[in-house]
Enzyme design. Structure first.
Site, PDB file in Angstrom:
ATOM      1  N   TYR A 157       5.933   0.902 -13.119  1.00 12.11           N
ATOM      2  CA  TYR A 157       4.799   1.354 -12.302  1.00 12.11           C
ATOM      3  C   TYR A 157       5.306   2.104 -11.067  1.00 12.11           C
ATOM      4  O   TYR A 157       4.815   3.194 -10.740  1.00 12.11           O
ATOM      5  CB  TYR A 157       3.931   0.157 -11.868  1.00 12.11           C
ATOM      6  CG  TYR A 157       2.889   0.548 -10.856  1.00 12.11           C
ATOM      7  CD1 TYR A 157       1.739   1.239 -11.247  1.00 12.11           C
ATOM      8  CD2 TYR A 157       3.065   0.283  -9.488  1.00 12.11           C
ATOM      9  CE1 TYR A 157       0.795   1.644 -10.302  1.00 12.11           C
ATOM     10  CE2 TYR A 157       2.129   0.678  -8.549  1.00 12.11           C
ATOM     11  CZ  TYR A 157       0.999   1.361  -8.969  1.00 12.11           C
ATOM     12  OH  TYR A 157       0.070   1.772  -8.045  1.00 12.11           O
ATOM     13  N   ARG A 189       4.726  -5.377   1.680  1.00 13.97           N
ATOM     14  CA  ARG A 189       4.072  -5.458   2.991  1.00 13.97           C
ATOM     15  C   ARG A 189       2.553  -5.524   2.881  1.00 13.97           C
ATOM     16  O   ARG A 189       1.886  -6.212   3.664  1.00 13.97           O
ATOM     17  CB  ARG A 189       4.478  -4.246   3.827  1.00 13.97           C
ATOM     18  CG  ARG A 189       3.908  -4.212   5.238  1.00 13.97           C
ATOM     19  CD  ARG A 189       3.923  -2.792   5.791  1.00 13.97           C
ATOM     20  NE  ARG A 189       3.125  -1.896   4.970  1.00 13.97           N
ATOM     21  CZ  ARG A 189       3.239  -0.565   4.974  1.00 13.97           C
ATOM     22  NH1 ARG A 189       4.151   0.004   5.722  1.00 13.97           N
ATOM     23  NH2 ARG A 189       2.459   0.181   4.218  1.00 13.97           N
ATOM     24  N   ARG A 238      -6.886  -5.243  -5.388  1.00 11.85           N
ATOM     25  CA  ARG A 238      -5.762  -4.623  -6.104  1.00 11.85           C
ATOM     26  C   ARG A 238      -4.602  -5.612  -6.177  1.00 11.85           C
ATOM     27  O   ARG A 238      -4.383  -6.375  -5.234  1.00 11.85           O
ATOM     28  CB  ARG A 238      -5.292  -3.346  -5.381  1.00 11.85           C
ATOM     29  CG  ARG A 238      -6.346  -2.263  -5.275  1.00 11.85           C
ATOM     30  CD  ARG A 238      -5.728  -0.968  -4.776  1.00 11.85           C
ATOM     31  NE  ARG A 238      -5.109  -1.121  -3.477  1.00 11.85           N
ATOM     32  CZ  ARG A 238      -5.597  -0.616  -2.342  1.00 11.85           C
ATOM     33  NH1 ARG A 238      -6.718   0.089  -2.374  1.00 11.85           N
ATOM     34  NH2 ARG A 238      -4.978  -0.782  -1.191  1.00 11.85           N
ATOM     35  N   PHE A 269      14.600  14.351   6.322  1.00 10.52           N
ATOM     36  CA  PHE A 269      13.404  14.148   5.502  1.00 10.52           C
ATOM     37  C   PHE A 269      13.570  12.915   4.610  1.00 10.52           C
ATOM     38  O   PHE A 269      12.629  12.133   4.443  1.00 10.52           O
ATOM     39  CB  PHE A 269      13.181  15.398   4.646  1.00 10.52           C
ATOM     40  CG  PHE A 269      12.008  15.336   3.704  1.00 10.52           C
ATOM     41  CD1 PHE A 269      10.734  15.696   4.121  1.00 10.52           C
ATOM     42  CD2 PHE A 269      12.183  14.925   2.382  1.00 10.52           C
ATOM     43  CE1 PHE A 269       9.659  15.650   3.246  1.00 10.52           C
ATOM     44  CE2 PHE A 269      11.112  14.871   1.503  1.00 10.52           C
ATOM     45  CZ  PHE A 269       9.844  15.234   1.940  1.00 10.52           C
TER      46      PHE A 269
END
Length: 423
Positions: free
Chosen positions: A177, A224, A234, A294
């Site tokens: 997932y 978290r 969910r 980044f």
């Protein structure tokens, strides 16, 4: 002073380096890691795309705009395309018989100039309603970028459709997932970096390391966000793990189950930490400064978040976040591999100090920390972390005492820059 200012003052005095870095950040330090783009230099379509980027995620807009050259536009379009795909997946008003084919076919809409979707009720629906502008700018990109974005979009759409009616059961499925929703993003970005020639071909070719970059961030968010996801119905924690600690995932939030809940939490954090060696190897290959920043900033935010969550009952009672000043310090420090190794070392040591001897995962946690330590030990000059001159710290404490309100304003002003690690 009222209670609120006193609390704020106490917080700042406990972490004077946060004040120093918040001030440094506010007074121009952010330009080094997040320079702004000049909108007047863009055509109308790209200008619209960057506006959508700012509207959907100011934090991502900031880090994307810091990238060099044409890579910046490719990553902007990549983000908006995936945001549009994600908006369809999240929209519970779209029936499955409509949604599943849309997810499967979404990559083909990139080549259909008129395609748009006007029925969404989601907050980011403008990326679907004005998809023709986004798809036009996609088709304006070099073919090497188009091929990457289209391929990742196709694979992600198929993966999202697979998990629409399927819960995350085994740890293998948890990895699968996370691969679909985040690992593929890491792989796609890595291929874009290499296609731009700002990075070597191996960065885009080594999909295992790129996947780990995404999995580390996604697992951190899932860990978290336990309570928030529960409240919204969910479930992303793998049943294989939580079923050893409770009959239902929601039971972990009950006060009487808090000890078992924290043990489950620690096991999942230990699982996530296994990706850190791959993260360090990946970052060590990067050559371009804008690409390094980044990639590195979200990773150091993630390790700090896991350290804050480890063995912390608050995960099951509310939101655990790293401090704004702490986030700014991480952003300004994580600009080279030695500094990132030092940061990783610092936070895994913090976790190590909190490992309960009675925790069922304690041996595994110690083992993975040992492997991270081995990679993080400085082989060269260490980046300066928390080695500020006493005069700076004294001034910072004085500023905290005299200017708590101003510092509170700075904290709010920097929020758009530091949300990247929290999202």
């Amino acid at each position: 002073m009222s209670a609120a200012p006193m609390e704020l003052l106490k917080k700042w005095l406990g972490h004077p380096e946060d004040i120093y870095n918040l001030l440094r950040f506010k007074m121009g330090g952010y330009r080094a890691v997040m320079p702004r783009i000049d909108p007047d230099s863009l055509g109308r379509g790209l200008r619209t795309c960057y506006r959508y980027l700012n509207q959907t995620s100011r934090s991502f807009a900031a880090v994307i705009q810091a990238l060099d050259g044409e890579l910046r536009h490719a990553v902007c379009i990549f983000y908006l395309v995936l945001r549009a795909l994600d908006t369809i997946e999240d929209d519970m008003t779209i029936s499955l018989d409509v949604k599943v084919p849309m997810l499967h076919e979404f990559h083909s809409y990139l080549y259909q100039p008129e395609w748009k979707y006007m029925e969404s009720k989601e907050k980011d629906r403008q990326v679907l309603e004005d998809f023709p502008t986004i798809s036009m700018e996609f088709r304006n990109l070099s073919k090497v970028y188009q091929d990457v974005i289209s391929d990742i979009c196709h694979k992600m759409g198929v993966g999202m459709a697979e998990f629409l009616e399927k819960k995350v059961d085994s740890q293998h499925e948890w990895d699968k997932y996370c691969h679909y929703v985040a690992g593929l993003v890491g792989i796609g970005l890595s291929r874009l970096f290499s296609a731009s020639e700002l990075e070597d071909p191996v960065v885009g070719q080594d999909t295992e390391l790129a996947n780990s970059m995404g999995l580390f961030l996604q697992k951190t968010n899932i860990i978290r966000d336990y309570l928030e996801d529960q409240l919204e119905g969910r479930e992303f924690w793998p049943r294989e793990v939580w079923s050893r600690y409770a009959k239902k995932l929601s039971d972990l939030a009950k006060p009487e189950n808090i000890d078992m809940a924290v043990q489950c939490l620690n096991e999942l954090i230990t699982n996530a930490l296994h990706h850190v060696p791959d993260v360090l190897t990946y970052l060590s290959r990067l050559k371009n400064q804008s690409v390094f920043n980044f990639c590195a900033i979200p990773q150091v935010m993630a390790i700090a978040t896991l350290a804050a969550c480890y063995n912390n009952k608050q995960v099951f009672r509310g939101v655990v976040k790293i401090r704004k000043g702490q986030a700014v310090t991480l952003m300004m420090d994580a600009t080279n591999i030695q500094a990132v190794k030092a940061i990783m070392y610092q936070y895994v040591e913090e976790i190590y100090q909190k490992i309960p001897s009675t925790d069922p995962s304690s041996n595994k946690t110690q083992q993975v920390i040992a492997s991270i330590r081995a990679m993080s030990l400085p082989g060269g000059p260490m980046a300066s972390r928390h080695h500020y001159s006493p005069i700076y710290l004294s001034c910072a404490m004085l500023l905290a005492a005299l200017s708590w309100q101003y510092l509170s304003t700075i904290s709010k002003a920097t929020e758009e820059y530091v949300q990247a690690g929290e999202n």
